[in-house]
Design an enzyme around this catalytic site. Structure first.
Site, mmCIF file in Angstrom:
data_model
loop_
_atom_site.group_PDB
_atom_site.id
_atom_site.type_symbol
_atom_site.label_atom_id
_atom_site.label_comp_id
_atom_site.label_asym_id
_atom_site.label_seq_id
_atom_site.Cartn_x
_atom_site.Cartn_y
_atom_site.Cartn_z
ATOM 1 N N LEU A 39 28.724 21.629 11.068
ATOM 2 C CA LEU A 39 28.191 20.717 12.358
ATOM 3 C C LEU A 39 29.407 20.168 13.131
ATOM 4 C CD1 LEU A 39 25.380 19.107 10.285
ATOM 5 C CD2 LEU A 39 25.200 20.945 12.033
ATOM 6 N N THR A 40 30.136 20.973 13.719
ATOM 7 C CA THR A 40 31.158 20.607 14.558
ATOM 8 C C THR A 40 30.417 20.033 15.995
ATOM 9 O OG1 THR A 40 31.350 22.487 15.821
ATOM 10 C CG2 THR A 40 32.640 22.345 13.842
ATOM 11 N N GLU A 88 35.077 28.521 16.384
ATOM 12 C CA GLU A 88 35.384 27.640 17.687
ATOM 13 C C GLU A 88 35.168 28.651 18.739
ATOM 14 O OE1 GLU A 88 35.661 24.479 18.370
ATOM 15 O OE2 GLU A 88 35.773 24.186 16.150
ATOM 16 N N THR A 137 33.812 39.380 19.910
ATOM 17 C CA THR A 137 33.538 39.130 21.371
ATOM 18 C C THR A 137 34.427 40.263 21.898
ATOM 19 O OG1 THR A 137 34.332 37.759 23.237
ATOM 20 C CG2 THR A 137 35.716 37.625 21.193
ATOM 21 N N GLU A 139 36.268 39.763 24.355
ATOM 22 C CA GLU A 139 37.450 39.265 24.966
ATOM 23 C C GLU A 139 38.598 39.700 24.354
ATOM 24 O OE1 GLU A 139 37.214 34.864 26.133
ATOM 25 O OE2 GLU A 139 35.108 35.145 26.692
ATOM 26 N N TYR A 162 41.719 31.483 22.138
ATOM 27 C CA TYR A 162 40.273 31.877 21.770
ATOM 28 C C TYR A 162 40.226 33.416 21.392
ATOM 29 C CZ TYR A 162 35.454 33.459 21.450
ATOM 30 O OH TYR A 162 34.427 34.109 21.157
ATOM 31 N N SER A 163 40.532 34.040 22.293
ATOM 32 C CA SER A 163 40.472 35.347 22.191
ATOM 33 C C SER A 163 41.293 36.046 21.177
ATOM 34 C CB SER A 163 40.630 36.434 23.438
ATOM 35 O OG SER A 163 41.612 36.080 24.147
ATOM 36 N N ALA A 164 42.448 35.612 21.097
ATOM 37 C CA ALA A 164 43.703 35.818 20.059
ATOM 38 C C ALA A 164 43.200 35.477 18.567
ATOM 39 C CB ALA A 164 45.172 35.344 20.670
ATOM 40 N N SER A 165 42.419 34.418 18.650
ATOM 41 C CA SER A 165 42.258 33.874 17.223
ATOM 42 C C SER A 165 41.032 35.026 16.892
ATOM 43 C CB SER A 165 41.585 32.580 17.365
ATOM 44 O OG SER A 165 40.440 32.237 17.839
ATOM 45 N N LYS A 201 29.101 25.606 28.501
ATOM 46 C CA LYS A 201 29.385 27.019 29.037
ATOM 47 C C LYS A 201 28.642 27.018 30.140
ATOM 48 C CE LYS A 201 31.187 27.969 24.938
ATOM 49 N NZ LYS A 201 30.386 28.193 23.842
HETATM 50 P P1 NAD Z 1 28.728 27.808 19.231
HETATM 51 O O1 NAD Z 1 30.068 27.197 19.352
HETATM 52 O O2 NAD Z 1 27.466 27.590 19.900
HETATM 53 O O3 NAD Z 1 28.474 27.547 17.623
HETATM 54 C C1 NAD Z 1 29.337 27.717 16.547
HETATM 55 C C2 NAD Z 1 28.887 27.229 15.236
HETATM 56 O O4 NAD Z 1 29.876 27.499 14.352
HETATM 57 C C3 NAD Z 1 28.556 25.849 15.255
HETATM 58 O O5 NAD Z 1 27.232 25.740 14.722
HETATM 59 C C4 NAD Z 1 29.588 25.143 14.678
HETATM 60 O O6 NAD Z 1 29.233 23.902 14.021
HETATM 61 C C5 NAD Z 1 30.009 26.098 13.640
HETATM 62 N N1 NAD Z 1 31.139 25.922 13.073
HETATM 63 C C6 NAD Z 1 32.546 26.086 13.657
HETATM 64 N N2 NAD Z 1 33.484 25.822 12.977
HETATM 65 C C7 NAD Z 1 32.905 25.875 11.530
HETATM 66 C C8 NAD Z 1 33.645 25.992 10.336
HETATM 67 N N3 NAD Z 1 34.973 25.680 10.119
HETATM 68 N N4 NAD Z 1 33.000 26.067 9.224
HETATM 69 C C9 NAD Z 1 31.573 26.190 9.250
HETATM 70 N N5 NAD Z 1 30.785 26.156 10.524
HETATM 71 C C10 NAD Z 1 31.714 26.125 11.734
HETATM 72 O O7 NAD Z 1 29.213 29.321 18.976
HETATM 73 P P2 NAD Z 1 28.382 30.638 19.640
HETATM 74 O O8 NAD Z 1 28.338 30.703 21.226
HETATM 75 O O9 NAD Z 1 26.876 30.615 19.020
HETATM 76 O O10 NAD Z 1 29.140 32.183 19.219
HETATM 77 C C11 NAD Z 1 28.953 32.520 17.689
HETATM 78 C C12 NAD Z 1 29.778 33.499 17.489
HETATM 79 O O11 NAD Z 1 29.691 34.606 18.477
HETATM 80 C C13 NAD Z 1 31.092 33.246 17.524
HETATM 81 O O12 NAD Z 1 31.955 33.691 16.580
HETATM 82 C C14 NAD Z 1 31.680 33.707 18.893
HETATM 83 O O13 NAD Z 1 33.029 34.084 18.863
HETATM 84 C C15 NAD Z 1 30.677 34.852 18.929
HETATM 85 N N6 NAD Z 1 30.467 35.300 20.362
HETATM 86 C C16 NAD Z 1 29.812 34.550 21.394
HETATM 87 C C17 NAD Z 1 29.556 34.950 22.642
HETATM 88 C C18 NAD Z 1 29.056 34.142 23.485
HETATM 89 O O14 NAD Z 1 28.937 34.337 24.894
HETATM 90 N N7 NAD Z 1 28.612 32.800 23.105
HETATM 91 C C19 NAD Z 1 29.909 36.212 22.973
HETATM 92 C C20 NAD Z 1 30.423 37.065 22.252
HETATM 93 C C21 NAD Z 1 30.798 36.759 20.581
HETATM 94 O O1 TDX Z 2 32.607 25.065 34.593
HETATM 95 C C1 TDX Z 2 32.859 26.417 34.587
HETATM 96 N N1 TDX Z 2 32.895 27.039 35.709
HETATM 97 C C2 TDX Z 2 33.464 28.308 35.844
HETATM 98 O O2 TDX Z 2 33.769 28.945 36.796
HETATM 99 C C3 TDX Z 2 32.790 27.097 33.364
HETATM 100 C C4 TDX Z 2 32.535 26.385 32.075
HETATM 101 C C5 TDX Z 2 33.082 28.433 33.438
HETATM 102 N N2 TDX Z 2 33.499 29.207 34.651
HETATM 103 C C6 TDX Z 2 33.633 30.384 34.527
HETATM 104 C C7 TDX Z 2 34.670 30.944 33.482
HETATM 105 C C8 TDX Z 2 34.152 32.307 33.294
HETATM 106 O O3 TDX Z 2 34.910 33.148 34.308
HETATM 107 O O4 TDX Z 2 32.642 31.110 34.168
HETATM 108 C C9 TDX Z 2 32.952 32.259 33.257
HETATM 109 C C10 TDX Z 2 32.120 31.966 31.925
HETATM 110 O O5 TDX Z 2 32.684 31.000 31.442
HETATM 111 P P1 TDX Z 2 32.180 30.585 29.689
HETATM 112 O O6 TDX Z 2 30.870 30.332 30.112
HETATM 113 O O7 TDX Z 2 33.142 29.283 29.528
HETATM 114 O O8 TDX Z 2 32.481 31.976 29.200
HETATM 115 P P2 TDX Z 2 33.555 32.777 28.796
HETATM 116 O O9 TDX Z 2 35.060 32.012 29.026
HETATM 117 O O10 TDX Z 2 33.577 33.891 29.729
HETATM 118 O O11 TDX Z 2 33.378 32.973 27.043
HETATM 119 C C11 TDX Z 2 32.023 33.178 26.919
HETATM 120 O O12 TDX Z 2 31.827 34.707 26.507
HETATM 121 C C12 TDX Z 2 32.416 35.361 25.430
HETATM 122 C C13 TDX Z 2 31.987 32.612 25.207
HETATM 123 O O13 TDX Z 2 32.133 31.127 25.327
HETATM 124 C C14 TDX Z 2 32.688 33.062 24.341
HETATM 125 O O14 TDX Z 2 32.447 32.431 22.935
HETATM 126 C C15 TDX Z 2 32.563 34.395 24.239
HETATM 127 O O15 TDX Z 2 33.404 35.222 23.222
#
Ligand code: NAD
Ligand code: TDX
Length: 357
Positions: A39-40, A88, A137, A139, A162-165, A201
């Site tokens: 629950l971050t 994260e 991802t 990324e 992020y992507s490096a991690s 996002k």
């Molecule tokens: P999010 O940030 O919405 O949710 C992350 C969740 O992980 C949260 O509920 C947070 O409380 C929990 N968390 C964070 N640190 C923690 C810890 N140390 N221990 C336990 N829980 C912890 O993320 P999301 O967008 O749902 O992404 C989920 C996964 O999918 C991630 O691994 C992300 O890299 C991957 N991913 C996301 C996208 C995207 O577009 N959102 C795309 C591809 C891959």
């Molecule tokens: O305010 C904004 N304005 C803007 O132009 C924000 C928040 C983003 N952007 C741009 C940056 C990106 O090119 O929009 C695009 C999408 O941005 P995000 O929603 O932050 O996503 P992105 O950085 O592409 O990463 C997402 O997709 C891959 C997720 O956050 C990652 O967790 C996932 O791995």
């Protein structure tokens, strides 16, 4: 999947994790789901409020980096399947504060792998057909030029903390397959959107700002390209990989839906204008768009070649971008309280109260 599973979902209170747990409850109600989430700021218990009393679901507040907690869960619950979402996840936050990304995304994944190795490989547990699915991802592959696609063999070239991690955690997961024979699978997915996405996002941020008459920040020239996938399609793909995927394999997942950021923002504005009429200003919502300073190291283009998962597992996306945006805007309109509570911070109070009872 044929047999009943006991699934540890990490990060189930976040955006994709919550959608995934809802899908599992509907599809496989007899499976046990244990949701481990710290629950971050990004985790919200309300995302799973409707199933909180379900006898096959339990929530544990804890950190994936805490080996004692993770080991206890593996041992007590006899976990046979891990779906590892916890991370994260926001690129902008990784630029201003990378430490949490290294800790959770790398050390946290390592901690889970060690627990799985101990309980599945060293023989302390009798689970059948164990599966460790690491959700990653696109990324990790870096940035594309005008043409080309990421395949499963594209070399890693991460550019942000992020992507490096995430790339680092993918390498660890692969290493546990090759070294210890741990039954792992990795999915590398493109940008998700849909219900429960945290309003930092792009898509929910634009929705929220436009509802408030605030400016809509578009980074740089707005021509960076992302390959958008409706979150429920991603969750279904994960189910297919658990059911039919092969250990040691990674699967790219994408929407075949490349859009420039400015196209995405325009579509949300136009959808809101159509559904709600023009705002009080009388100006279309597009007039709120403001081009702002670019993100540092901003990857120009992502695009996934999802041929492998289609050919091997029969998965392909079902929801077009236009349908997905329609559903997403409708969800956010119907759940404005959910967004408001996040923005004003009162959702954090909710789980503090629940857990102090
Ligand atoms: P999010 O940030 O919405 O949710 C992350 C969740 O992980 C949260 O509920 C947070 O409380 C929990 N968390 C964070 N640190 C923690 C810890 N140390 N221990 C336990 N829980 C912890 O993320 P999301 O967008 O749902 O992404 C989920 C996964 O999918 C991630 O691994 C992300 O890299 C991957 N991913 C996301 C996208 C995207 O577009 N959102 C795309 C591809 C891959
Ligand atoms: O305010 C904004 N304005 C803007 O132009 C924000 C928040 C983003 N952007 C741009 C940056 C990106 O090119 O929009 C695009 C999408 O941005 P995000 O929603 O932050 O996503 P992105 O950085 O592409 O990463 C997402 O997709 C891959 C997720 O956050 C990652 O967790 C996932 O791995």
């Amino acid at each position: 999947m044929k047999n009943r599973r006991t699934v540890l979902v990490t990060g189930g209170c976040g955006f994709i994790g919550a959608n995934f747990i809802h899908l599992l409850r509907n599809k496989y109600p007899d499976w046990r789901v244990i949701n481990l989430d710290k629950l971050t700021y990004a985790g919200n218990l309300k995302n799973l409020q409707s199933i909180s009393e379900d006898e096959n679901y339990s929530f544990i507040r804890g950190d994936i980096c805490d080996a004692a907690t993770v080991n206890r869960i593996f041992s007590a619950e006899k976990i046979d399947t891990v779906i590892h979402f916890a991370a994260e996840s926001h690129v902008d936050r990784s630029i201003t504060g990378p430490a949490d990304f290294v800790q959770t995304n790398i050390v946290g994944t390592f901690t889970l792998l060690e627990a799985a190795r101990k309980f599945w490989i060293e023989g302390n547990s009798q689970v059948k057909e164990p599966c460790f699915l690491h959700v990653s991802t696109d990324e990790v592959y870096g940035s594309l030029g005008e043409t080309g696609y990421f395949t499963e063999t594209t070399p890693f070239d991460p550019r942000s903390p992020y992507s490096a991690s995430k790339a680092s955690s993918d390498h660890l997961v692969n290493a546990y397959f090759h070294t210890y024979g741990l039954p792992v699978r990795i999915t590398n997915c493109s940008n998700n959107y849909g219900p429960y996405q945290f309003p930092e996002k792009l898509i929910p941020l634009v929705f929220n700002n436009s509802m408030k008459g605030k400016s809509l920040p578009v980074y740089g020239d707005g021509k960076n390209v992302r390959d958008w996938l409706y979150v429920k399609d991603h969750c279904q793909a994960i189910v297919e990989v658990v059911n039919k995927g092969r250990s040691g394999h990674c699967y790219n997942i994408g929407g075949n839906n490349e859009k420039q950021n400015i196209e995405v923002v325009n579509l949300i504005c136009d959808t809101l204008d159509r559904k709600l009429g023009l705002p009080e200003s009388g100006e279309p919502r597009r007039s709120q768009i403001t081009f702002v300073k670019d993100r540092l190291g901003h990857d120009r283009r992502y695009a996934i070649d999802a041929a492998k998962i289609k050919e091997h597992l029969g998965w392909e996306p079902q929801v077009s971008f236009e349908q997905g945006i329609e559903k997403t805007v409708d969800w956010y309109l119907a759940n404005q309280k959910w967004v408001a509570e996040i923005v004003d911070g009162s959702y954090e109070q909710y789980y503090e109260e629940m857990y102090s009872k």
